[in-house]
Design a protein around this motif. Structure first.
Motif, short mmCIF file in Angstrom:
data_model
loop_
_atom_site.label_atom_id
_atom_site.label_comp_id
_atom_site.label_asym_id
_atom_site.label_seq_id
_atom_site.Cartn_x
_atom_site.Cartn_y
_atom_site.Cartn_z
N SER A 48 7.85 -1.34 -0.88
CA SER A 48 8.79 -0.73 -1.83
C SER A 48 8.83 -1.59 -3.08
O SER A 48 9.22 -2.76 -3.04
CB SER A 48 10.19 -0.63 -1.21
N ARG A 54 10.14 -2.70 -6.66
CA ARG A 54 11.42 -2.64 -7.38
C ARG A 54 11.35 -3.28 -8.76
O ARG A 54 12.36 -3.53 -9.39
CB ARG A 54 12.52 -3.29 -6.53
N LEU A 61 14.55 6.39 -3.70
CA LEU A 61 15.87 6.13 -4.26
C LEU A 61 16.90 7.05 -3.62
O LEU A 61 16.91 8.25 -3.89
CB LEU A 61 15.87 6.40 -5.77
C1 LIG Z 1 14.96 7.37 2.93
C2 LIG Z 1 14.82 6.07 2.21
C3 LIG Z 1 15.72 5.73 1.22
C4 LIG Z 1 15.60 4.55 0.51
N1 LIG Z 1 16.45 4.29 -0.52
C5 LIG Z 1 16.27 3.19 -1.26
C6 LIG Z 1 17.09 2.96 -2.42
O1 LIG Z 1 17.96 3.74 -2.77
N2 LIG Z 1 16.87 1.84 -3.14
C7 LIG Z 1 15.89 0.94 -2.78
O2 LIG Z 1 15.73 -0.07 -3.49
N3 LIG Z 1 15.11 1.12 -1.70
C8 LIG Z 1 15.27 2.23 -0.95
N4 LIG Z 1 14.44 2.47 0.14
C9 LIG Z 1 13.41 1.48 0.50
C10 LIG Z 1 13.73 0.70 1.79
O3 LIG Z 1 14.75 -0.24 1.55
C11 LIG Z 1 12.43 0.03 2.27
O4 LIG Z 1 11.51 1.03 2.62
C12 LIG Z 1 12.63 -0.91 3.45
O5 LIG Z 1 13.44 -2.00 3.11
C13 LIG Z 1 11.29 -1.45 3.99
O6 LIG Z 1 10.60 -2.12 2.97
P1 LIG Z 1 9.14 -1.68 2.51
O7 LIG Z 1 9.22 -0.24 2.06
O8 LIG Z 1 8.79 -2.62 1.41
O9 LIG Z 1 8.23 -1.80 3.68
C14 LIG Z 1 14.56 3.64 0.84
C15 LIG Z 1 13.64 3.99 1.83
C16 LIG Z 1 13.75 5.20 2.49
C17 LIG Z 1 12.70 5.57 3.50
#
Ligand SMILES: Cc1cc2nc3c(=O)[nH]c(=O)nc-3n(C[C@H](O)[C@H](O)[C@H](O)COP(=O)(O)O)c2cc1C
Length: 186
Positions: A15, A17, A132
């Motif tokens: 993810s 950011r 998000l």
């Molecule tokens: C349905 C869903 C909603 C999420 N919403 C947010 C969000 O609003 N803001 C954010 O920074 N990350 C968001 N994430 C990312 C998660 O925090 C992230 O996928 C998780 O911490 C695992 O990290 P990675 O994706 O780097 O493997 C979201 C992920 C999913 C699947």
């Protein structure tokens, strides 16, 4: 298995950011959306819709369409910023909104498979993504915003999730640990 390029790509997705402001090439956006369209869907209805916003004006309009500043945004707003403010795009040049027809069979499962394809395809092309939650049903699917949201979501569809996309400005030094207790082998 560790040399398989597809698996390496899936396992390296993260993810993102922090994004570079650089625009994303149209061909890359098209390739990512093509991958989304290849996801499985209940009865192959493909009852999803992808709204790709890649202009500053489009993002501004999206924030305007949300209506009064939702509580979730207040926490994220830069000090002194007035609503609408683009604080929640992590600086990404592109926002993809994924909506679905709530009358289709298991529509949420389909849209999330499509979302996964977007994330993996983007990663394969050197792009970062992040879901998000703030741009999901609760802020956008109210009666008040029904008119203004119509530009972003087809009639009768519901927004499921939004995602930001662009070239990563930073890769996390350490990726979140994966749990080992989530599988049963019988
Ligand atoms: C349905 C869903 C909603 C999420 N919403 C947010 C969000 O609003 N803001 C954010 O920074 N990350 C968001 N994430 C990312 C998660 O925090 C992230 O996928 C998780 O911490 C695992 O990290 P990675 O994706 O780097 O493997 C979201 C992920 C999913 C699947």
């Amino acid at each position: 298995m560790e040399n398989n390029e597809v698996l390496k790509n899936m396992n390296s997705r993260f993810s993102c950011r922090r994004f570079k402001p650089d625009a994303v090439e149209k061909e890359k956006l098209e390739a990512v959306i093509e991958a989304a369209k290849h996801a499985a869907s209940g009865h192959n209805l493909q009852a999803w819709h992808f709204t790709v916003i890649s202009t500053e004006q489009g993002k501004k309009e999206l924030l305007g369409a949300v209506g009064p500043e939702p509580e979730q945004f207040k926490k994220l707003a830069p000090k002194g910023a007035t609503w609408p403010h683009p604080s929640d795009f992590y600086g990404a040049p592109v926002v993809i909104m994924i909506s679905y027809d709530p009358n289709a069979p298991w529509p949420e499962a389909g849209v999330f498979l499509a979302a996964g394809n977007i994330m993996n395809a983007a990663n394969a092309l050197g792009l970062g993504t992040c879901c998000l939650t703030v741009f999901s049903n609760d802020v956008f699917n109210t009666e008040d915003t029904a008119r203004s949201k119509s530009k972003f979501i087809p009639d009768g569809y519901k927004l499921y999730v939004s995602m930001v996309l662009g070239y990563p400005a930073a890769v996390p030094a350490k990726r979140p640990e994966r749990r080992d207790d989530v599988v049963s082998w019988l």
